[in-house]
Design a protein around this motif. Structure first.
Motif, PDB file in Angstrom:
ATOM      1  N   VAL A 181       0.824  -1.207   0.000  1.00  0.00           N
ATOM      2  CA  VAL A 181       0.000   0.000   0.000  1.00  0.00           C
ATOM      3  C   VAL A 181       0.863   1.264   0.000  1.00  0.00           C
ATOM      4  CG1 VAL A 181      -1.681   1.317   1.342  1.00  0.00           C
ATOM      5  CG2 VAL A 181      -1.931  -1.153   1.133  1.00  0.00           C
ATOM      6  N   GLY A 182       1.872   1.301   0.858  1.00  0.00           N
ATOM      7  CA  GLY A 182       2.734   2.479   0.927  1.00  0.00           C
ATOM      8  C   GLY A 182       3.494   2.734  -0.357  1.00  0.00           C
ATOM      9  N   GLU A 183       3.928   1.666  -1.023  1.00  0.00           N
ATOM     10  CA  GLU A 183       4.665   1.810  -2.265  1.00  0.00           C
ATOM     11  C   GLU A 183       3.775   2.364  -3.376  1.00  0.00           C
ATOM     12  OE1 GLU A 183       6.276  -2.043  -2.990  1.00  0.00           O
ATOM     13  OE2 GLU A 183       7.897  -1.815  -1.514  1.00  0.00           O
ATOM     14  N   ILE A 184       2.501   1.996  -3.337  1.00  0.00           N
ATOM     15  CA  ILE A 184       1.557   2.510  -4.343  1.00  0.00           C
ATOM     16  C   ILE A 184       1.452   4.024  -4.220  1.00  0.00           C
ATOM     17  CG2 ILE A 184      -0.873   2.567  -5.036  1.00  0.00           C
ATOM     18  CD1 ILE A 184      -1.049  -0.395  -4.284  1.00  0.00           C
ATOM     19  N   VAL A 185       1.313   4.519  -2.989  1.00  0.00           N
ATOM     20  CA  VAL A 185       1.188   5.963  -2.789  1.00  0.00           C
ATOM     21  C   VAL A 185       2.507   6.669  -3.095  1.00  0.00           C
ATOM     22  CG1 VAL A 185       0.593   7.782  -1.143  1.00  0.00           C
ATOM     23  CG2 VAL A 185      -0.611   5.601  -1.068  1.00  0.00           C
ATOM     24  N   ALA A 186       3.630   6.002  -2.807  1.00  0.00           N
ATOM     25  CA  ALA A 186       4.935   6.588  -3.107  1.00  0.00           C
ATOM     26  C   ALA A 186       5.100   6.779  -4.618  1.00  0.00           C
ATOM     27  CB  ALA A 186       6.053   5.705  -2.562  1.00  0.00           C
ATOM     28  N   LYS A 187       4.588   5.821  -5.408  1.00  0.00           N
ATOM     29  CA  LYS A 187       4.682   5.915  -6.863  1.00  0.00           C
ATOM     30  C   LYS A 187       3.628   6.848  -7.444  1.00  0.00           C
ATOM     31  CE  LYS A 187       6.503   1.198  -7.340  1.00  0.00           C
ATOM     32  NZ  LYS A 187       6.201  -0.182  -7.795  1.00  0.00           N
ATOM     33  N   CYS A 188       2.468   6.887  -6.803  1.00  0.00           N
ATOM     34  CA  CYS A 188       1.360   7.708  -7.295  1.00  0.00           C
ATOM     35  C   CYS A 188       0.692   8.395  -6.102  1.00  0.00           C
ATOM     36  CB  CYS A 188       0.349   6.840  -8.053  1.00  0.00           C
ATOM     37  SG  CYS A 188      -1.107   7.744  -8.651  1.00  0.00           S
TER      38      CYS A 188
ATOM     39  N   ASP B 244       9.056  14.280  -7.194  1.00  0.00           N
ATOM     40  CA  ASP B 244       9.297  12.867  -6.917  1.00  0.00           C
ATOM     41  C   ASP B 244      10.122  12.779  -5.637  1.00  0.00           C
ATOM     42  OD1 ASP B 244       9.868  10.210  -6.806  1.00  0.00           O
ATOM     43  OD2 ASP B 244      10.781  10.073  -8.796  1.00  0.00           O
ATOM     44  N   TRP B 245       9.437  12.553  -4.513  1.00  0.00           N
ATOM     45  CA  TRP B 245      10.135  12.527  -3.235  1.00  0.00           C
ATOM     46  C   TRP B 245      11.040  11.315  -3.097  1.00  0.00           C
ATOM     47  CZ3 TRP B 245      10.376  17.037  -1.521  1.00  0.00           C
ATOM     48  CH2 TRP B 245       9.282  17.904  -1.510  1.00  0.00           C
ATOM     49  N   GLN B 246      10.908  10.347  -3.983  1.00  0.00           N
ATOM     50  CA  GLN B 246      11.821   9.202  -3.968  1.00  0.00           C
ATOM     51  C   GLN B 246      13.220   9.604  -4.423  1.00  0.00           C
ATOM     52  OE1 GLN B 246      11.142   6.320  -2.727  1.00  0.00           O
ATOM     53  NE2 GLN B 246       9.165   5.512  -3.324  1.00  0.00           N
ATOM     54  N   MET B 247      13.276  10.684  -5.199  1.00  0.00           N
ATOM     55  CA  MET B 247      14.552  11.108  -5.777  1.00  0.00           C
ATOM     56  C   MET B 247      15.033  12.455  -5.244  1.00  0.00           C
ATOM     57  SD  MET B 247      15.193   8.559  -7.692  1.00  0.00           S
ATOM     58  CE  MET B 247      16.617   9.205  -8.564  1.00  0.00           C
ATOM     59  N   ALA B 248      14.148  13.227  -4.653  1.00  0.00           N
ATOM     60  CA  ALA B 248      14.499  14.576  -4.188  1.00  0.00           C
ATOM     61  C   ALA B 248      15.539  14.504  -3.071  1.00  0.00           C
ATOM     62  CB  ALA B 248      13.249  15.294  -3.687  1.00  0.00           C
ATOM     63  N   PRO B 249      16.348  15.543  -2.907  1.00  0.00           N
ATOM     64  CA  PRO B 249      17.309  15.575  -1.798  1.00  0.00           C
ATOM     65  C   PRO B 249      16.585  15.428  -0.454  1.00  0.00           C
ATOM     66  CG  PRO B 249      17.773  17.324  -3.372  1.00  0.00           C
ATOM     67  CD  PRO B 249      16.461  16.730  -3.780  1.00  0.00           C
ATOM     68  N   PHE B 250      17.243  14.792   0.498  1.00  0.00           N
ATOM     69  CA  PHE B 250      16.644  14.624   1.822  1.00  0.00           C
ATOM     70  C   PHE B 250      16.226  15.967   2.422  1.00  0.00           C
ATOM     71  CE2 PHE B 250      19.352  10.630   2.086  1.00  0.00           C
ATOM     72  CZ  PHE B 250      18.267   9.775   1.951  1.00  0.00           C
TER      73      PHE B 250
ATOM     74  N   GLU C 299       7.166   9.959   5.632  1.00  0.00           N
ATOM     75  CA  GLU C 299       8.272   9.509   6.464  1.00  0.00           C
ATOM     76  C   GLU C 299       8.399   7.984   6.464  1.00  0.00           C
ATOM     77  OE1 GLU C 299       8.122  13.369   9.459  1.00  0.00           O
ATOM     78  OE2 GLU C 299       7.628  11.386  10.250  1.00  0.00           O
ATOM     79  N   ASN C 300       7.314   7.291   6.780  1.00  0.00           N
ATOM     80  CA  ASN C 300       7.376   5.821   6.896  1.00  0.00           C
ATOM     81  C   ASN C 300       7.655   5.127   5.574  1.00  0.00           C
ATOM     82  OD1 ASN C 300       6.740   6.065   9.591  1.00  0.00           O
ATOM     83  ND2 ASN C 300       5.099   4.557   9.541  1.00  0.00           N
ATOM     84  N   ASN C 301       7.105   5.642   4.488  1.00  0.00           N
ATOM     85  CA  ASN C 301       7.181   4.942   3.205  1.00  0.00           C
ATOM     86  C   ASN C 301       8.205   5.513   2.228  1.00  0.00           C
ATOM     87  OD1 ASN C 301       5.058   3.252   4.072  1.00  0.00           O
ATOM     88  ND2 ASN C 301       3.535   4.714   3.347  1.00  0.00           N
ATOM     89  N   ILE C 302       8.749   6.694   2.537  1.00  0.00           N
ATOM     90  CA  ILE C 302       9.722   7.294   1.616  1.00  0.00           C
ATOM     91  C   ILE C 302      11.017   7.679   2.340  1.00  0.00           C
ATOM     92  CG2 ILE C 302      10.174   9.189   0.014  1.00  0.00           C
ATOM     93  CD1 ILE C 302       7.232   9.216  -0.703  1.00  0.00           C
TER      94      ILE C 302
END
Length: 237
Positions: free
Chosen positions: A11-18, A74-80, A224-227
């Motif tokens: 579930v968390g990965e789905i929201v992280a992607k979309c 894209d918070w998966q790639m953005a600087p911390f 925080e938890n998923n990204i």
């Protein structure tokens, strides 16, 4: 129409992607923050929800974003540091502003409507103030301990800083879970934030405010938890 996601996706990965998928999950009352590490299929089975219907809604949300070409950051790639600044300016600022207001409102409606709805409102008052106390302390830990550690690591990476940050994360994830449990209990005892007959304007404001608090906290904890946390833990591995 072919579905973008599957029941095996977390579930968390789905929201992280979309990120727009969060709107679908909120509609179906699916926990995508504290329960984000569970597969969608398991969650749907537990809540007796139709898998195809939810997957179709997720695909529609994904396609709508793609058609508008509005992917946002894209918070998966953005600087911390960018992600941290976003969490503080958006979600921490919201809590600092709204928690005192909701404290006054929950107290007010308990005083005014306690005679008729005391059983529910006493629980609402107690649960909210327990949540508020936890969140007040939680924000301090993030802003004064965790986030400076992460920014220091980003500026000058070292295993020592990374380990310190991850040790703090373990504690904060536990606190996230506790906050999520309180939010679920609040929603349950208020019958999905339904204002009873005879409820005044303050009653309506309180329940609407609690529902908005839930929505904001879910987004906050998800980031925080998923990204943020998984990205840091992946660096250790």
């Amino acid at each position: 129409m072919k579905n973008i996601f599957s029941g095996e996706d977390k579930v968390g990965e789905i929201v992280a992607k979309c990120p727009k998928a969060s709107e679908v999950f909120q509609k179906y009352q699916i926990d995508f923050c504290c329960g984000g590490d569970r597969s969608l299929r398991v969650v749907l089975q537990e809540q007796n929800l139709n898998e195809e219907r939810v997957l179709s809604a997720l695909t529609e949300a994904h396609n709508k974003v793609m058609s508008l070409q509005d992917k946002g950051i894209d918070w998966q790639m953005a600087p911390f540091s960018d992600l941290i600044d976003h969490v503080i300016s958006t979600h921490h600022t919201y809590l600092v502003r709204e928690l005192p207001k909701l404290s006054d409102l929950t107290t007010k409606i308990y005083r005014v409507h306690g005679v008729d709805h005391g059983k529910v409102l006493s629980k609402v008052h107690k649960l909210f103030h327990s949540l508020k106390m936890e969140l007040d302390q939680h924000l301090i830990k993030e802003e004064e301990i965790l986030f400076p550690l992460i920014k220091a690591y980003e500026a000058q990476p070292s295993n020592e800083l990374l380990v310190k940050a991850i040790n703090v994360i373990d504690e904060l994830e536990s606190e996230h879970e506790g906050a999520g449990d309180i939010l679920k209990e609040l929603r349950h005892i208020t019958d999905q934030y339904q204002v009873p007959s005879g409820g005044c304007h303050s009653y309506e404001l309180t329940f609407k405010g609690l529902e908005m608090l839930e929505s904001d906290l879910f987004q906050h904890i998800h980031l925080e938890n998923n990204i943020l946390f998984p990205r840091l833990e992946a660096l250790k591995k």
